[in-house]
Design a protein around this motif. Structure first.
Motif, PDB file in Angstrom:
ATOM      1  N   THR A   1     -47.045 -56.403 -44.794  1.00  0.00           N
ATOM      2  CA  THR A   1     -45.729 -55.848 -44.494  1.00  0.00           C
ATOM      3  C   THR A   1     -44.944 -56.758 -43.554  1.00  0.00           C
ATOM      4  O   THR A   1     -45.508 -57.546 -42.795  1.00  0.00           O
ATOM      5  N   ILE A   2     -43.618 -56.624 -43.636  1.00  0.00           N
ATOM      6  CA  ILE A   2     -42.693 -57.157 -42.652  1.00  0.00           C
ATOM      7  C   ILE A   2     -41.967 -55.934 -42.105  1.00  0.00           C
ATOM      8  O   ILE A   2     -41.357 -55.185 -42.869  1.00  0.00           O
ATOM      9  N   ILE A   3     -42.028 -55.722 -40.810  1.00  0.00           N
ATOM     10  CA  ILE A   3     -41.552 -54.460 -40.235  1.00  0.00           C
ATOM     11  C   ILE A   3     -40.332 -54.667 -39.346  1.00  0.00           C
ATOM     12  O   ILE A   3     -40.253 -55.638 -38.588  1.00  0.00           O
ATOM     13  N   THR A   4     -39.402 -53.744 -39.464  1.00  0.00           N
ATOM     14  CA  THR A   4     -38.386 -53.532 -38.444  1.00  0.00           C
ATOM     15  C   THR A   4     -38.407 -52.054 -38.114  1.00  0.00           C
ATOM     16  O   THR A   4     -38.984 -51.245 -38.850  1.00  0.00           O
ATOM     17  N   ALA A   5     -37.788 -51.693 -37.018  1.00  0.00           N
ATOM     18  CA  ALA A   5     -37.838 -50.294 -36.584  1.00  0.00           C
ATOM     19  C   ALA A   5     -36.598 -49.961 -35.772  1.00  0.00           C
ATOM     20  O   ALA A   5     -35.949 -50.852 -35.210  1.00  0.00           O
ATOM     21  N   HIS A   6     -36.299 -48.691 -35.715  1.00  0.00           N
ATOM     22  CA  HIS A   6     -35.193 -48.241 -34.873  1.00  0.00           C
ATOM     23  C   HIS A   6     -35.297 -46.739 -34.666  1.00  0.00           C
ATOM     24  O   HIS A   6     -35.915 -46.026 -35.458  1.00  0.00           O
ATOM     25  N   GLN A   7     -34.677 -46.278 -33.582  1.00  0.00           N
ATOM     26  CA  GLN A   7     -34.558 -44.843 -33.371  1.00  0.00           C
ATOM     27  C   GLN A   7     -33.749 -44.230 -34.514  1.00  0.00           C
ATOM     28  O   GLN A   7     -32.900 -44.898 -35.110  1.00  0.00           O
ATOM     29  N   PRO A   8     -33.973 -42.949 -34.805  1.00  0.00           N
ATOM     30  CA  PRO A   8     -33.205 -42.292 -35.883  1.00  0.00           C
ATOM     31  C   PRO A   8     -31.800 -41.920 -35.408  1.00  0.00           C
ATOM     32  O   PRO A   8     -31.456 -40.755 -35.234  1.00  0.00           O
ATOM     33  N   SER A   9     -30.972 -42.939 -35.197  1.00  0.00           N
ATOM     34  CA  SER A   9     -29.617 -42.721 -34.694  1.00  0.00           C
ATOM     35  C   SER A   9     -28.812 -41.866 -35.664  1.00  0.00           C
ATOM     36  O   SER A   9     -29.045 -41.891 -36.876  1.00  0.00           O
ATOM     37  N   LEU A  10     -27.862 -41.136 -35.121  1.00  0.00           N
ATOM     38  CA  LEU A  10     -27.059 -40.225 -35.925  1.00  0.00           C
ATOM     39  C   LEU A  10     -26.401 -40.953 -37.099  1.00  0.00           C
ATOM     40  O   LEU A  10     -25.599 -41.872 -36.895  1.00  0.00           O
ATOM     41  N   PHE A  11     -26.749 -40.564 -38.315  1.00  0.00           N
ATOM     42  CA  PHE A  11     -26.203 -41.145 -39.541  1.00  0.00           C
ATOM     43  C   PHE A  11     -26.267 -42.676 -39.494  1.00  0.00           C
ATOM     44  O   PHE A  11     -25.366 -43.365 -39.928  1.00  0.00           O
ATOM     45  N   THR A  12     -27.318 -43.186 -38.915  1.00  0.00           N
ATOM     46  CA  THR A  12     -27.718 -44.592 -38.710  1.00  0.00           C
ATOM     47  C   THR A  12     -27.096 -45.229 -37.467  1.00  0.00           C
ATOM     48  O   THR A  12     -27.520 -46.316 -37.077  1.00  0.00           O
ATOM     49  N   GLY A  13     -26.117 -44.612 -36.829  1.00  0.00           N
ATOM     50  CA  GLY A  13     -25.610 -45.139 -35.560  1.00  0.00           C
ATOM     51  C   GLY A  13     -24.907 -46.479 -35.702  1.00  0.00           C
ATOM     52  O   GLY A  13     -24.080 -46.677 -36.593  1.00  0.00           O
ATOM     53  N   PRO A  14     -25.229 -47.455 -34.833  1.00  0.00           N
ATOM     54  CA  PRO A  14     -24.532 -48.749 -34.867  1.00  0.00           C
ATOM     55  C   PRO A  14     -24.934 -49.586 -36.077  1.00  0.00           C
ATOM     56  O   PRO A  14     -26.013 -49.415 -36.646  1.00  0.00           O
ATOM     57  N   LEU A  15     -24.072 -50.528 -36.416  1.00  0.00           N
ATOM     58  CA  LEU A  15     -24.241 -51.334 -37.622  1.00  0.00           C
ATOM     59  C   LEU A  15     -25.563 -52.086 -37.663  1.00  0.00           C
ATOM     60  O   LEU A  15     -26.130 -52.316 -38.740  1.00  0.00           O
ATOM     61  N   TYR A  16     -26.090 -52.473 -36.505  1.00  0.00           N
ATOM     62  CA  TYR A  16     -27.310 -53.288 -36.547  1.00  0.00           C
ATOM     63  C   TYR A  16     -28.521 -52.517 -37.067  1.00  0.00           C
ATOM     64  O   TYR A  16     -29.532 -53.131 -37.425  1.00  0.00           O
TER      65      TYR A  16
ATOM     66  N   GLU B   1     -21.413 -55.181 -34.143  1.00  0.00           N
ATOM     67  CA  GLU B   1     -22.674 -54.659 -34.685  1.00  0.00           C
ATOM     68  C   GLU B   1     -23.312 -53.608 -33.778  1.00  0.00           C
ATOM     69  O   GLU B   1     -24.134 -52.826 -34.224  1.00  0.00           O
ATOM     70  N   ARG B   2     -22.950 -53.606 -32.511  1.00  0.00           N
ATOM     71  CA  ARG B   2     -23.504 -52.634 -31.566  1.00  0.00           C
ATOM     72  C   ARG B   2     -22.639 -51.380 -31.455  1.00  0.00           C
ATOM     73  O   ARG B   2     -22.988 -50.463 -30.702  1.00  0.00           O
ATOM     74  N   TYR B   3     -21.532 -51.349 -32.165  1.00  0.00           N
ATOM     75  CA  TYR B   3     -20.571 -50.259 -31.973  1.00  0.00           C
ATOM     76  C   TYR B   3     -20.225 -49.560 -33.291  1.00  0.00           C
ATOM     77  O   TYR B   3     -20.457 -48.367 -33.442  1.00  0.00           O
ATOM     78  N   ASP B   4     -19.702 -50.298 -34.241  1.00  0.00           N
ATOM     79  CA  ASP B   4     -19.215 -49.682 -35.478  1.00  0.00           C
ATOM     80  C   ASP B   4     -20.354 -49.200 -36.361  1.00  0.00           C
ATOM     81  O   ASP B   4     -21.396 -49.839 -36.455  1.00  0.00           O
ATOM     82  N   ASN B   5     -20.123 -48.083 -37.048  1.00  0.00           N
ATOM     83  CA  ASN B   5     -21.085 -47.556 -38.004  1.00  0.00           C
ATOM     84  C   ASN B   5     -20.867 -48.203 -39.371  1.00  0.00           C
ATOM     85  O   ASN B   5     -19.741 -48.540 -39.744  1.00  0.00           O
ATOM     86  N   PHE B   6     -21.945 -48.335 -40.130  1.00  0.00           N
ATOM     87  CA  PHE B   6     -21.860 -49.026 -41.422  1.00  0.00           C
ATOM     88  C   PHE B   6     -21.000 -48.296 -42.446  1.00  0.00           C
ATOM     89  O   PHE B   6     -20.539 -48.904 -43.431  1.00  0.00           O
ATOM     90  N   LEU B   7     -20.761 -47.005 -42.260  1.00  0.00           N
ATOM     91  CA  LEU B   7     -20.011 -46.246 -43.257  1.00  0.00           C
ATOM     92  C   LEU B   7     -18.599 -46.789 -43.459  1.00  0.00           C
ATOM     93  O   LEU B   7     -18.025 -46.675 -44.551  1.00  0.00           O
ATOM     94  N   ALA B   8     -18.022 -47.398 -42.425  1.00  0.00           N
ATOM     95  CA  ALA B   8     -16.692 -47.996 -42.567  1.00  0.00           C
ATOM     96  C   ALA B   8     -16.698 -49.076 -43.645  1.00  0.00           C
ATOM     97  O   ALA B   8     -15.699 -49.263 -44.369  1.00  0.00           O
TER      98      ALA B   8
END
Length: 530
Positions: A89-104, A493-500
């Protein structure tokens, strides 16, 4: 699309350690195991192959989790491949931010998929699966309960406590309704909203809802998503948790690494405790401490003798939750993992773990800085062209950029550097004459020079301000452009959500990111829409 790569050293929003690791600063070399190159994976594969992995337990846990998700032949194939000894595997991880949270959040995933594809081409005898681990056991609700979209902040209000992954999805009704309004009524927007809403309303718990949504976005790209708060997987971690509870070895290793990092010029990142485990129950995730021979759970009535605690650990390993010090160990014990892809802050605490991993007999993975991204849409590119701004100009601090713009637009000489040098020479000459007559006069003359030089600086500032007034409209456009791309002087990338972006470009947005976000390539990625 036109792709630019800006040297990390030119990105002032990044921390010095982040830039140091991304730039291969030799001072950090003792703190990681492998160089971040495609060639180095041959050694990582050889080393990880020596580590026993309970692949059957992993596959069984994933099958159970995926039985709650929409059927995906691609995801199912990837899960079954994890049962084979030549699959990694190649792993990345993140907290379950609201609706994915920031773009990163999305950038991490796309970087991981890109690398897995590269490895499958380079090492055809092995198979590589990109994996996203959701940090559902995290209890920092304020860090994950909001997002920024189209200039608005959407916030999830919830009175629950404990691990965010265990929180009920019932309280998401209000943020879902607000999101629908923000996205608008277009057919594309409503399609995007329906996809998201379905994921977050067909599960009782927020953690599983996050798994579902990421699965719906990336299953066909071969991504496997996992919430690791599973009894069968936690049972594999019991021996290490037992040692942490009884012998508490981790703190010493972390503090030793931090001292070495500080000697090399870098501050410590994570705060290691005597015991780096939480006790996890519904609505509770609290630290375990040892006091007067008894194990207490802070802020609760739970208390255990050593014998009782070990019995609890054996009977219910899912009641024990690793903190940031232990979580990497849990991940690398359970997964046949070769590399972790994370941001600068994450890698900072991974760099403190090398000796801790050796102590517990686990291979330390390759640490890869995730890609960073700035996306320039066509409207932004047009404004840049009108203002004659380059991509590199965008990374100049705002006031310095405004001065540069004004200087480029005027025929007037706005600097009086030559006059400053003349003033310095004049006072230097006077001071020398004064020393010959009375040395005590030199200090008075130097003080007078300081006052005069400051007055000249003020005059230079007035010249610049007067010239700025002639270009006020253009300067305001530059300010607005910088605020859009660097909200609050931070990174997009630390602010905007990807949905935009998803609403505008659809799945082609992911296709572009997966193509251009090579985490082994140097530089901050700028995507310029043509």
């Amino acid at each position: 699309m036109k792709i630019h790569r800006i040297p990390f050293t030119d990105i002032h929003e990044l921390s010095s350690r982040d830039v140091a690791y991304a730039s291969r600063d030799e001072r950090l070399r003792p703190f990681f195991q492998y160089d971040t190159t495609i060639e180095a994976f041959a050694q990582v594969i050889a080393d990880k192959s020596k580590t026993p992995i309970d692949r059957q337990a992993l596959v069984t846990a994933l099958r159970d989790q995926y039985s709650q998700l929409a059927e995906s032949a691609q995801a199912n194939t990837q899960i079954e491949r994890l049962g084979e000894s030549n699959t990694f595997t190649i792993i990345t991880a993140h907290q379950p931010s609201l609706f994915t949270g920031p773009l990163y959040f999305i950038i991490k995933i796309c970087s991981t998929i890109n690398l897995a594809r590269q490895l499958n081409e380079r090492y055809p005898e092995q198979h590589f699966v990109p994996v996203f681990v959701t940090g559902g056991e995290d209890h920092d609700f304020e860090e994950i309960n909001h997002l920024h979209l189209f200039g608005k902040t959407l916030e999830w209000q919830n009175e629950e406590s404990g691990a965010v992954g265990q929180m009920s999805t019932d309280s998401l009704a209000a943020p879902l309704a607000e999101l629908k309004e923000i996205l608008g009524d277009s057919e594309k927007a409503q399609s995007v909203f329906t996809e998201l809403k379905n994921a977050y309303t067909r599960h009782d718990k927020y953690g599983m809802a996050t798994v579902d949504y990421v699965h719906s976005l990336f299953a066909e790209e071969g991504l496997v998503v996992i919430d690791m708060n599973k009894p069968a997987l936690k049972r594999l971690f019991v021996p290490i948790m037992k040692q942490e509870l009884l012998e508490q070895p981790s703190q010493a290793f972390i503090e030793k690494a931090q001292a070495a990092l500080e000697a090399a010029g870098f501050s410590g990142q994570a705060h290691a405790r005597d015991i780096n485990l939480f006790y996890l129950r519904d609505g509770i995730r609290e630290r375990i401490i040892l006091e007067n021979g008894l194990y207490q759970v802070l802020n609760t009535d739970y208390g255990f003798t050593q014998e009782e605690l070990l019995a609890e650990l054996e009977a219910h390993p899912e009641f024990f939750s690793p903190n940031v010090i232990m979580r990497p160990l849990y991940q690398e014990l359970v997964m046949p993992n070769l590399a972790y892809i994370g941001g600068g802050g994450e890698l900072a605490y991974w760099l403190e773990r090398k000796e801790q991993f050796a102590h517990f007999g686990l291979n330390f993975p390759m640490l890869i800085r995730r890609n960073s991204l700035l996306w320039l849409d066509s409207g932004t590119v047009k404004r840049m062209d009108k203002l004659d701004l380059s991509v590199a100009d965008l990374f100049i601090e705002t006031e310095a950029l405004l001065k540069k713009f004004v200087n480029s637009q005027t025929d007037n000489e706005l600097t009086i550097q030559e006059e400053k040098q003349q003033l310095e020479a004049l006072f230097s000459s006077i001071a020398q004459k004064a020393r010959d007559i009375d040395p005590t006069l030199a200090k008075a003359i130097e003080a007078e020079y300081t006052r005069q030089a400051k007055s000249v600086d003020n005059l230079e500032g007035r010249l610049m301000r007067a010239e700025k007034q002639k270009h006020e409209n253009a300067l305001n456009q530059i300010r607005k452009l910088k605020e859009k791309l660097f909200p609050g002087n931070g990174l997009q990338e630390r602010y905007d959500n990807f949905l935009a972006f998803y609403v505008r470009y659809g799945r082609s947005f992911f296709d572009t990111l997966i193509e251009v976000l090579d985490p082994l390539a140097d530089g901050f990625v700028v995507v310029e829409e043509e």
